[in-house]
Design a protein around this motif. Structure first.
Motif, PDB file in Angstrom:
ATOM      1  N   ALA A 168       0.831  -1.213   0.000  1.00  0.00           N
ATOM      2  CA  ALA A 168       0.000   0.000   0.000  1.00  0.00           C
ATOM      3  C   ALA A 168       0.865   1.263   0.000  1.00  0.00           C
ATOM      4  O   ALA A 168       0.578   2.244  -0.698  1.00  0.00           O
ATOM      5  N   LEU A 169       1.946   1.250   0.804  1.00  0.00           N
ATOM      6  CA  LEU A 169       2.851   2.407   0.820  1.00  0.00           C
ATOM      7  C   LEU A 169       3.471   2.640  -0.555  1.00  0.00           C
ATOM      8  O   LEU A 169       3.573   3.784  -1.020  1.00  0.00           O
ATOM      9  N   SER A 177       1.057   4.032  -3.130  1.00  0.00           N
ATOM     10  CA  SER A 177       0.723   5.452  -2.922  1.00  0.00           C
ATOM     11  C   SER A 177       1.747   6.392  -3.560  1.00  0.00           C
ATOM     12  O   SER A 177       1.472   7.587  -3.719  1.00  0.00           O
ATOM     13  N   GLN A 178       2.895   5.844  -3.912  1.00  0.00           N
ATOM     14  CA  GLN A 178       3.944   6.710  -4.477  1.00  0.00           C
ATOM     15  C   GLN A 178       4.281   6.357  -5.926  1.00  0.00           C
ATOM     16  O   GLN A 178       5.321   6.760  -6.437  1.00  0.00           O
ATOM     17  N   LYS A 229       4.891   9.378  -8.190  1.00  0.00           N
ATOM     18  CA  LYS A 229       5.958  10.320  -7.853  1.00  0.00           C
ATOM     19  C   LYS A 229       7.244  10.030  -8.616  1.00  0.00           C
ATOM     20  O   LYS A 229       7.918  10.939  -9.078  1.00  0.00           O
TER      21      LYS A 229
END
Length: 599
Positions: free
Chosen positions: A76-77, A80-81, A84
């Motif tokens: 999940a972490l 989320s990026q 980016k």
């Protein structure tokens, strides 16, 4: 296979610990996320330590749940990026492969999936796939890092080239003049400083191109500078051709530029001074010729100052200064440094620097010389004459500094000071000569041309309570004729304010009768040259009579200057209404001193 199952437990624990510890270093994660990852890592570590012990609630199923939760949280972490940066995608795929393998192995362990070679090896296949994906990402990262380093190396090389070019340009700026590209003054002084003038005497010539500023105003600075560069190139070639080996080279050039107006060259002294003088005169003649470039043909009005080392200076700076003094002589195209003339020029420069200070500290004062009626000897007015006692040069006659003050533009402040001082002394003049006395103040062409002079003069008279009709403003004939239109307008304005206007030194200039009649004058002062040998030559007497008749025809008060002996004073009595000024009646004196001890 219990052994393989034990190996799976150890590998899965280490994998979870590695992922939890590696993730914060790979991506920017907030503090709470770091703490959760640290919790998963500690749980995996405790399970790894407690695995050999038969403890309740620490079975493989519990750890599989912890591993699945930890993997899901890490995934999940990472997800989320994804937007980016691109490497988060590699990491996400790698974690996804590992988590997928771990989930399949976990489901096989708890019996939800059948035991097959694929389910037995799912975790190891997922770890291998994750490793390959990470390896691909790291490879791409290394490739891009190599590109960045290569780009950095290219930038470093470009910066080194730029730094080398800047250093060359800086060295050029330090050694050459910005406009002409010729060696500058420091290079000239350095070159001459390396010559022992005691052992090797040399001649330094400074060329002053007096018309450069005029040409710059007429043609624009770019055109003037281009013409100057072309002229100096021709001069440089001419000096090399004419002086040959005797020309002292300055950083590869025969001529140096001090500024756009002044340029210099140097040559070794020969054994024959006459030959050296002939060479310099040849150069001077070349400088006097018109410069032709394109459609332009003009003279630079060049003057050349010559100084000899060591006679005129033991170092380069002093020799250059001597040559500079010599180049200021405008009467000759080539002038050799003369210490006496240099002392005079030095004195003139110091005087101009000291004028304003002398006005403040009392080194200047006013003396007053009466203008008298020749018939009865009564004083009608006085003329204010400025005097200067310089602390270094002693008494300085007005004609030694006033013309130069007009040239450099400080005469206006002197005039205002004289007018202010004369108005301040007016009460003492009235006490000495009577209520009808007037005071005359000399004004220059600069004052006449000054747009605010009439306002300044009016303000001074009002401040001291002096009526303008008691003040006579004397302007020389030459100054009035310098710009008749400007002078006529200014004089009319001053006359309308009540000031009386006198034309001074009449006969020494070149005014026409038409111009003279158009000025609103009140007084005409006949120059002292009219009285020279007037008693001996009837022709001079006729000329004076004509000048007096002209003043009478214009209804002006006429004052004859320079009356110094009784015979001339008696001869002038034949002219009714004539006024005189000169040593015969009184010398100039300070009015306050006269009041203390009257004659």
């Amino acid at each position: 296979m219990p052994e393989l199952n034990s190996l799976l437990s150890v590998s899965l624990s280490l994998c979870l610990i590695a992922l939890c510890e590696f993730t914060p270093h790979f991506m920017a994660i907030h503090r709470t996320g770091r703490r959760i990852l640290r919790g998963f890592s500690m749980a995996a570590g405790l399970h790894l330590l407690a695995a050999p012990l038969p403890l309740p609630l620490l079975g493989q199923d519990v750890f599989l749940i912890i591993s699945a939760a930890g993997g899901a949280f890490i995934l999940a972490l990472v997800l989320s990026q994804l937007r980016k940066h691109v490497y988060a995608r590699y990491y996400a795929l790698s974690v996804l492969a590992i988590v997928l393998g771990a989930v399949i192995s976990s489901l096989r362990t708890i019996g939800w999936l059948p035991v097959t070679p694929l389910t037995d090896s799912a975790f190891f296949l997922g770890a291998a796939a994750g490793s390959l994906i990470l390896t691909s990402g790291v490879g791409r990262l290394l490739l891009e890092e190599r590109k960045r380093r290569l780009s950095s190396d290219i930038r470093v090389q470009e910066e080194q080239k730029l730094r080398a070019r800047i250093e060359r340009d800086y060295d050029r700026v330090l050694k050459t003049h910005r406009v002409t590209g010729k060696p500058n003054r420091p290079m000239l002084e350095e070159t001459l400083g390396n010559i022992d003038c005691q052992q090797t005497p040399y001649t330094l010539c400074l060329i002053r191109l007096a018309r450069f500023n005029e040409l710059e105003q007429a043609l624009g600075y770019r055109t003037a500078e281009d013409l100057l560069k072309q002229y100096l190139r021709l001069l440089n070639r001419y000096l090399k051709r004419t002086l040959g080996d005797r020309l002292i080279m300055i950083n590869g050039y025969g001529i140096a530029t001090l500024d756009t107006v002044n340029h210099a060259f140097a040559m070794d002294r020969g054994s024959d001074p006459a030959q050296d003088r002939e060479l310099l005169e040849t150069v001077s003649h070349w400088l006097s010729e018109n410069f032709r470039e394109g459609r332009f043909s003009f003279s630079w009005a060049a003057s050349m100052g010559v100084a000899y080392a060591p006679e005129h200076g033991t170092d380069a700076a002093s020799v250059l200064s001597s040559a500079g003094f010599a180049s200021l002589d405008e009467t000759r195209p080539m002038a050799i440094y003369d210490p006496a003339i240099a002392d005079w020029q030095y004195q003139q420069q110091i005087l101009m620097l000291d004028v304003e200070d002398a006005l403040r500290c009392g080194d200047m004062w006013l003396e007053y010389q009466p203008k008298v009626s020749i018939r009865d000897g009564k004083v009608r007015s006085t003329e204010a004459l400025i005097r200067w006692q310089h602390p270094e040069f002693g008494r300085i006659p007005p004609d030694h500094w006033i013309p130069l003050a007009e040239q450099v533009g400080i005469i206006h402040s002197v005039t205002l000071w004289v007018l202010d001082q004369a108005c301040q002394d007016f009460t003492a003049l009235r006490q000495r000569y009577g209520d009808s006395i007037g005071v005359a103040v000399n004004i220059s062409a600069k004052d006449v041309a000054h747009p605010l002079f009439h306002e300044e003069a009016g303000a001074i008279t009002r401040r001291h309570g002096v009526s303008p009709d008691r003040v006579i403003l004397e302007i020389t004939e030459t100054a009035a004729m310098a710009d008749p239109e400007v002078a006529r307008s200014a004089i009319r304005t001053l006359s309308s304010m009540g000031f009386r206007i006198a034309l001074d030194d009449f006969g020494s200039g070149h005014s026409s009768l038409g111009n003279l009649a158009s000025f609103p004058l009140d007084e005409l002062k006949i120059d002292r040259s009219f009285l020279q040998d007037i008693l001996l030559y009837p022709v001079r007497q006729k000329i004076l009579r004509a000048a007096l008749e002209l003043g009478e025809a214009l209804d002006l008060d006429v004052v004859v200057e320079g009356v110094e002996d009784e015979a001339i004073a008696l001869w002038l009595q034949q002219f009714p209404g004539l006024h005189g000024q000169g040593y015969y009646w009184a010398r100039p004196e300070r009015v306050r001193a006269a009041l203390v001890s009257p004659r």
